[in-house]
Design a protein around this motif. Structure first.
Motif, mmCIF file in Angstrom:
data_model
loop_
_atom_site.group_PDB
_atom_site.id
_atom_site.type_symbol
_atom_site.label_atom_id
_atom_site.label_comp_id
_atom_site.label_asym_id
_atom_site.label_seq_id
_atom_site.Cartn_x
_atom_site.Cartn_y
_atom_site.Cartn_z
ATOM 1 N N UNK A 1 1.575 -9.335 -7.073
ATOM 2 C CA UNK A 1 2.762 -8.696 -6.627
ATOM 3 C C UNK A 1 2.370 -7.100 -6.780
ATOM 4 N N UNK A 2 1.641 -6.773 -7.589
ATOM 5 C CA UNK A 2 0.888 -5.210 -7.384
ATOM 6 C C UNK A 2 0.165 -5.233 -6.176
ATOM 7 N N UNK A 3 -0.562 -5.921 -5.908
ATOM 8 C CA UNK A 3 -1.663 -5.709 -4.856
ATOM 9 C C UNK A 3 -0.846 -5.656 -3.645
ATOM 10 N N UNK A 4 0.251 -6.386 -3.349
ATOM 11 C CA UNK A 4 1.097 -6.201 -2.020
ATOM 12 C C UNK A 4 1.823 -4.868 -2.123
ATOM 13 N N UNK A 5 2.181 -4.701 -3.157
ATOM 14 C CA UNK A 5 2.986 -3.290 -3.224
ATOM 15 C C UNK A 5 1.812 -2.156 -2.802
ATOM 16 N N UNK A 6 0.575 -2.168 -3.413
ATOM 17 C CA UNK A 6 -0.363 -1.092 -3.132
ATOM 18 C C UNK A 6 -0.844 -1.221 -1.469
ATOM 19 N N UNK A 7 -0.907 -2.639 -1.019
ATOM 20 C CA UNK A 7 -0.976 -2.627 0.480
ATOM 21 C C UNK A 7 -0.212 -1.905 1.215
ATOM 22 N N UNK A 8 1.240 -2.419 0.927
ATOM 23 C CA UNK A 8 2.110 -1.702 1.718
ATOM 24 C C UNK A 8 2.562 -0.288 1.654
ATOM 25 N N UNK A 9 2.186 0.018 0.322
ATOM 26 C CA UNK A 9 2.216 1.987 -0.109
ATOM 27 C C UNK A 9 1.015 2.514 1.207
ATOM 28 N N UNK A 10 -0.295 1.786 1.133
ATOM 29 C CA UNK A 10 -1.220 2.250 1.759
ATOM 30 C C UNK A 10 -0.956 2.275 3.485
ATOM 31 N N UNK A 11 -0.321 1.267 3.765
ATOM 32 C CA UNK A 11 0.181 1.058 5.167
ATOM 33 C C UNK A 11 0.926 2.143 5.529
ATOM 34 N N UNK A 12 2.038 2.575 4.615
ATOM 35 C CA UNK A 12 2.995 3.880 4.769
ATOM 36 C C UNK A 12 2.451 4.903 4.824
ATOM 37 N N UNK A 13 1.247 5.143 3.814
ATOM 38 C CA UNK A 13 0.724 6.452 3.738
ATOM 39 C C UNK A 13 -0.363 6.645 4.895
ATOM 40 N N UNK A 14 -0.996 5.760 5.479
ATOM 41 C CA UNK A 14 -1.755 5.969 6.906
ATOM 42 C C UNK A 14 -0.677 6.094 7.953
ATOM 43 N N UNK A 15 0.346 5.598 8.266
ATOM 44 C CA UNK A 15 1.179 5.706 9.018
ATOM 45 C C UNK A 15 1.662 7.301 9.121
ATOM 46 N N UNK A 16 1.962 7.606 7.718
ATOM 47 C CA UNK A 16 2.566 9.147 7.512
ATOM 48 C C UNK A 16 1.585 9.884 7.930
ATOM 49 N N UNK A 17 0.181 9.751 7.399
ATOM 50 C CA UNK A 17 -0.769 10.554 7.816
ATOM 51 C C UNK A 17 -1.013 11.128 9.237
ATOM 52 N N UNK A 18 -0.934 9.968 10.040
ATOM 53 C CA UNK A 18 -1.144 9.786 11.278
ATOM 54 C C UNK A 18 0.168 10.443 12.253
ATOM 55 N N UNK A 19 1.170 10.773 11.382
ATOM 56 C CA UNK A 19 2.439 11.036 12.180
ATOM 57 C C UNK A 19 2.819 10.071 13.007
ATOM 58 N N UNK A 20 2.869 8.822 12.794
ATOM 59 C CA UNK A 20 3.221 7.606 13.508
ATOM 60 C C UNK A 20 4.733 7.382 12.977
ATOM 61 N N UNK A 21 5.258 6.489 13.822
ATOM 62 C CA UNK A 21 6.537 5.927 13.711
ATOM 63 C C UNK A 21 6.422 4.981 12.728
ATOM 64 N N UNK A 22 7.475 5.166 11.744
ATOM 65 C CA UNK A 22 7.353 4.172 10.346
ATOM 66 C C UNK A 22 8.803 3.345 10.282
ATOM 67 N N UNK A 23 8.523 2.219 10.535
ATOM 68 C CA UNK A 23 9.804 1.269 10.222
ATOM 69 C C UNK A 23 9.351 0.296 9.546
ATOM 70 N N UNK A 24 10.358 -0.596 8.823
ATOM 71 C CA UNK A 24 10.062 -1.772 8.137
ATOM 72 C C UNK A 24 9.280 -2.674 9.094
ATOM 73 N N UNK A 25 9.811 -2.822 10.240
ATOM 74 C CA UNK A 25 9.194 -3.869 11.104
ATOM 75 C C UNK A 25 7.628 -3.656 11.347
ATOM 76 N N UNK A 26 7.401 -2.502 11.732
ATOM 77 C CA UNK A 26 5.873 -1.805 11.919
ATOM 78 C C UNK A 26 5.147 -2.278 10.595
ATOM 79 N N UNK A 27 5.468 -1.679 9.338
ATOM 80 C CA UNK A 27 4.797 -2.055 8.207
ATOM 81 C C UNK A 27 4.588 -3.334 8.123
ATOM 82 N N UNK A 28 5.591 -4.189 8.262
ATOM 83 C CA UNK A 28 5.469 -5.761 8.109
ATOM 84 C C UNK A 28 4.543 -6.342 9.391
ATOM 85 N N UNK A 29 4.659 -5.762 10.552
ATOM 86 C CA UNK A 29 3.629 -6.409 11.523
ATOM 87 C C UNK A 29 2.197 -5.879 10.954
#
Length: 103
Positions: A1-29
């Protein structure tokens, strides 16, 4: 479970750093290794207006087409004006609409 949380957090962080659009659907995809296809808002508007124009006289009255053109013009002006007075870092043609696409 912690691995999933970390991976999702890293995806969010990468999108944020690149000033990309962030939605739940994008993170899920991204998490599910699906591709993301971006369409520009005004491009979508123009495609819609082109479809409506082809149906002129059949399904839509000419006045309806004029109203859609006016609506697109208002959207363009709104985007341009908002970009001038906010911290948004895009030109009026760069509003992204994210659409999940299976790869």
């Amino acid at each position: 479970m912690d691995f999933i949380k970390v991976k999702i957090h890293k995806i969010h962080e990468t999108l944020s750093d690149n000033q990309e659009l962030i939605t739940a659907d994008i993170i899920k995809s991204i998490y599910q290794s699906k591709g993301i296809k971006y369409k520009m808002l005004l491009e979508i508007f123009q495609n819609h207006n082109d479809k409506i124009k082809r149906l002129a006289g059949k399904e839509f009255a000419p006045s309806t087409i004029d109203r859609y053109k006016t609506a697109k013009k208002y959207a363009e002006n709104y985007i341009a004006n908002e970009a001038l007075f906010t911290k948004w870092s895009f030109s009026r043609n760069e509003v992204k609409y994210a659409e999940s696409v299976k790869t």
